[in-house]
Design an enzyme around this catalytic site. Structure first.
Site, mmCIF file in Angstrom:
data_model
loop_
_atom_site.group_PDB
_atom_site.id
_atom_site.type_symbol
_atom_site.label_atom_id
_atom_site.label_comp_id
_atom_site.label_asym_id
_atom_site.label_seq_id
_atom_site.Cartn_x
_atom_site.Cartn_y
_atom_site.Cartn_z
ATOM 1 N N GLY A 222 0.771 -1.229 0.000
ATOM 2 C CA GLY A 222 0.000 0.000 0.000
ATOM 3 C C GLY A 222 0.801 1.276 0.000
ATOM 4 N N GLY A 265 2.961 -3.709 -4.057
ATOM 5 C CA GLY A 265 2.516 -3.999 -5.420
ATOM 6 C C GLY A 265 2.790 -2.782 -6.290
ATOM 7 N N ARG A 302 -9.148 1.886 -13.869
ATOM 8 C CA ARG A 302 -8.947 2.582 -12.592
ATOM 9 C C ARG A 302 -9.649 3.941 -12.476
ATOM 10 N NH1 ARG A 302 -4.334 3.964 -10.875
ATOM 11 N NH2 ARG A 302 -4.589 3.260 -8.746
ATOM 12 N N TYR A 306 -12.204 3.563 -9.398
ATOM 13 C CA TYR A 306 -11.981 4.250 -8.133
ATOM 14 C C TYR A 306 -11.346 5.626 -8.307
ATOM 15 C CZ TYR A 306 -8.230 0.597 -8.346
ATOM 16 O OH TYR A 306 -7.270 -0.303 -8.724
ATOM 17 N N CYS A 332 -19.047 1.527 -25.642
ATOM 18 C CA CYS A 332 -20.418 2.015 -25.512
ATOM 19 C C CYS A 332 -20.839 2.020 -24.061
ATOM 20 C CB CYS A 332 -21.364 1.182 -26.366
ATOM 21 S SG CYS A 332 -21.105 1.543 -28.095
ATOM 22 N N TYR A 360 -2.278 -2.622 -11.791
ATOM 23 C CA TYR A 360 -3.732 -2.710 -11.941
ATOM 24 C C TYR A 360 -4.226 -2.097 -13.254
ATOM 25 C CZ TYR A 360 -2.700 -3.482 -7.050
ATOM 26 O OH TYR A 360 -2.132 -3.946 -5.888
HETATM 27 C C1 LIG Z 1 -3.193 -5.753 -3.166
HETATM 28 C C2 LIG Z 1 -2.423 -6.181 -1.990
HETATM 29 C C3 LIG Z 1 -1.160 -5.659 -1.752
HETATM 30 C C4 LIG Z 1 -0.519 -4.597 -2.617
HETATM 31 O O1 LIG Z 1 -1.100 -3.364 -2.505
HETATM 32 P P1 LIG Z 1 -0.407 -2.121 -3.267
HETATM 33 O O2 LIG Z 1 -1.277 -0.975 -2.946
HETATM 34 O O3 LIG Z 1 -0.407 -2.452 -4.710
HETATM 35 O O4 LIG Z 1 0.962 -1.993 -2.710
HETATM 36 C C5 LIG Z 1 -0.447 -6.158 -0.682
HETATM 37 N N1 LIG Z 1 -0.964 -7.096 0.130
HETATM 38 C C6 LIG Z 1 -2.193 -7.608 -0.063
HETATM 39 C C7 LIG Z 1 -2.686 -8.648 0.857
HETATM 40 C C8 LIG Z 1 -2.958 -7.173 -1.118
HETATM 41 O O5 LIG Z 1 -4.176 -7.674 -1.290
#
Ligand SMILES: *Cc1c(COP(=O)(O)O)cnc(C)c1O
Length: 405
Positions: A222, A265, A302, A306, A332, A360
């Site tokens: 995150g 991620g 995306r 969101y 469409c 994503y």
């Molecule tokens: C999606 C996810 C992440 C990665 O989140 P990012 O915002 O892309 O860094 C890490 N851990 C879990 C369990 C996730 O579901």
């Protein structure tokens, strides 16, 4: 926006491989990974790339080659990771709401497993007892992340075992002699504020004394990345300092050093990705000029899903006069990518590039409107490699069972 692939490189790649096209820059993934590793060089940390952001096996292989481990969200991701050469000890499967059969399948592959419900943990205990070490995902009841739809740790979220149920968790652990090796939280995506991670740590440290075989604490992913000029990102160096302090002042009650796990991620792949589209139509209506590109939320969902912001540039007319455009797609359905966005004057045929498209992006693409998914290209050592072919008509029929009437 600082970017690691030049405009002219992107134009050449678009000319060669066609559009719409996802382009990833390997060395950018590496430099992001190294920022994390360097910041945490004084701690015992493992980074698991949360591969649901982008699972092309070449990206997985590359991520493995630079030394990262991998976090998976389905047993198929686990299998892709193994296909890409990750060993089971370097694979973490963070399950959510999945069938126990899928957990058994992951266990048969020998990977690390994170369980996020008391129900599955009980089934796991019955079958494996102490023989298969496991970690549990907790819900710390913290609101975090850039948008409600990407917040996963708050007190209405489906994710994890609510921390107030830790008593039931401990009862289950005793009853089945479970080997709880790790505690996990992942509170959301685009968390700029380092304090959010520290709050999560505090919640976990309150309950670590209840588990006497802990080997790691998994703080999830995150980390926020910048999306536009002047945007802030998570201060990774500050995070590393604060996390190290927190761990130093809360030694593992069982006296074993606690390893720290993270699951980035977006942080690894977001900025490494570019989505190149071509303008089909310019339409002036009232005060709005629409630039319709050869894509839509079928390829990059995306913004509609969101409200995410993607910086867009017209790389075909970089010196052109700035004008305001609404950048939309060609499906469409309302599929706006951006409203009233300043772009260098756009003509039909120009290439518009969307930045931060590595995470994503392709991964959430679909065949909606029976359009083909885009091709993907990986640039490594300055050389663009096609890593996924553009779909063609037969792909749309591939799994359909045709009846004749
Ligand atoms: C999606 C996810 C992440 C990665 O989140 P990012 O915002 O892309 O860094 C890490 N851990 C879990 C369990 C996730 O579901």
């Amino acid at each position: 926006m600082p970017q690691s692939l030049s405009h002219s490189a992107l134009i050449d790649i678009a000319n060669t491989f066609g559009t719409p096209l996802y382009v990833y820059h390997a060395e950018k993934i590496k430099s992001q990974y190294e920022k994390l590793v360097n910041a945490f060089s004084n701690s015992d940390v493992v980074f698991f790339y949360a591969c649901k952001a982008l699972t092309n096996v070449n990206v997985l292989r590359y991520v493995r080659s630079i030394g990262a481990s991998v976090d998976c969200s389905s047993v198929n991701e686990v299998k892709l990771a193994m296909h890409a050469g990750f060993t089971p000890t370097n694979i973490l499967y963070t399950s959510n709401g999945i069938s126990f059969e899928e957990i058994e399948e992951a266990a048969s592959l020998g990977v690390n497993i994170n369980i996020d419900s008391l129900s599955n943990l009980e089934k796991f205990g019955r079958k494996y007892g102490h023989s298969y070490p496991v970690s549990v995902r907790l819900r710390p009841n913290i609101m975090a992340g850039g948008h409600l739809k990407i917040s996963t740790g708050h007190d209405k979220s489906k994710f994890g075992i609510p921390v107030e149920q830790v008593g039931d968790l401990v009862t289950l652990v005793k009853e089945h002699n479970l080997f709880i090796r790790g505690l996990h939280i992942h509170t959301g995506s685009e968390i700029k504020d380092v304090d959010v991670f520290l709050k999560g740590i505090e919640v976990l440290f309150e309950i670590t004394p209840m588990f006497n075989e802990l080997e790691f604490i998994d703080l999830g992913g995150g980390f926020k990345v910048p999306y536009k000029e002047g945007d802030e990102e998570t201060d990774i160096n500050l995070l590393a300092t604060k996390v190290a302090e927190a761990f130093a002042s809360h030694p593992n009650p069982n006296n074993r050093p606690l390893q720290i796990w993270f699951e980035p991620g977006k942080y690894l792949v977001s900025q490494a990705g570019y989505f190149i589209t071509k303008v089909n139509v310019i339409k002036q209506t009232g005060s709005t000029i629409f630039a319709s590109v050869n894509s839509g939320f079928n390829h990059l969902i995306r913004p509609m899903f969101y409200d995410s912001y993607h910086h867009i540039e017209n790389i075909s007319n970089l010196g052109g006069a700035l004008k305001k455009y609404s950048v939309v797609g060609n499906i469409c359905e309302t599929d706006s990518f951006a409203w009233d966005r300043n772009l260098n004057e756009v003509s039909e045929g120009d290439y518009l590039v969307f930045y931060n498209a590595g995470a994503y992006g392709f991964e959430m693409s679909s065949n909606y409107n029976s359009r083909f998914k885009p091709a993907e290209v990986l640039v490594k050592d300055g050389v663009p490699h096609l890593i996924r072919q553009r779909e063609e008509f037969n792909d749309l029929l591939r799994n359909q069972v045709e009846l004749s009437f």
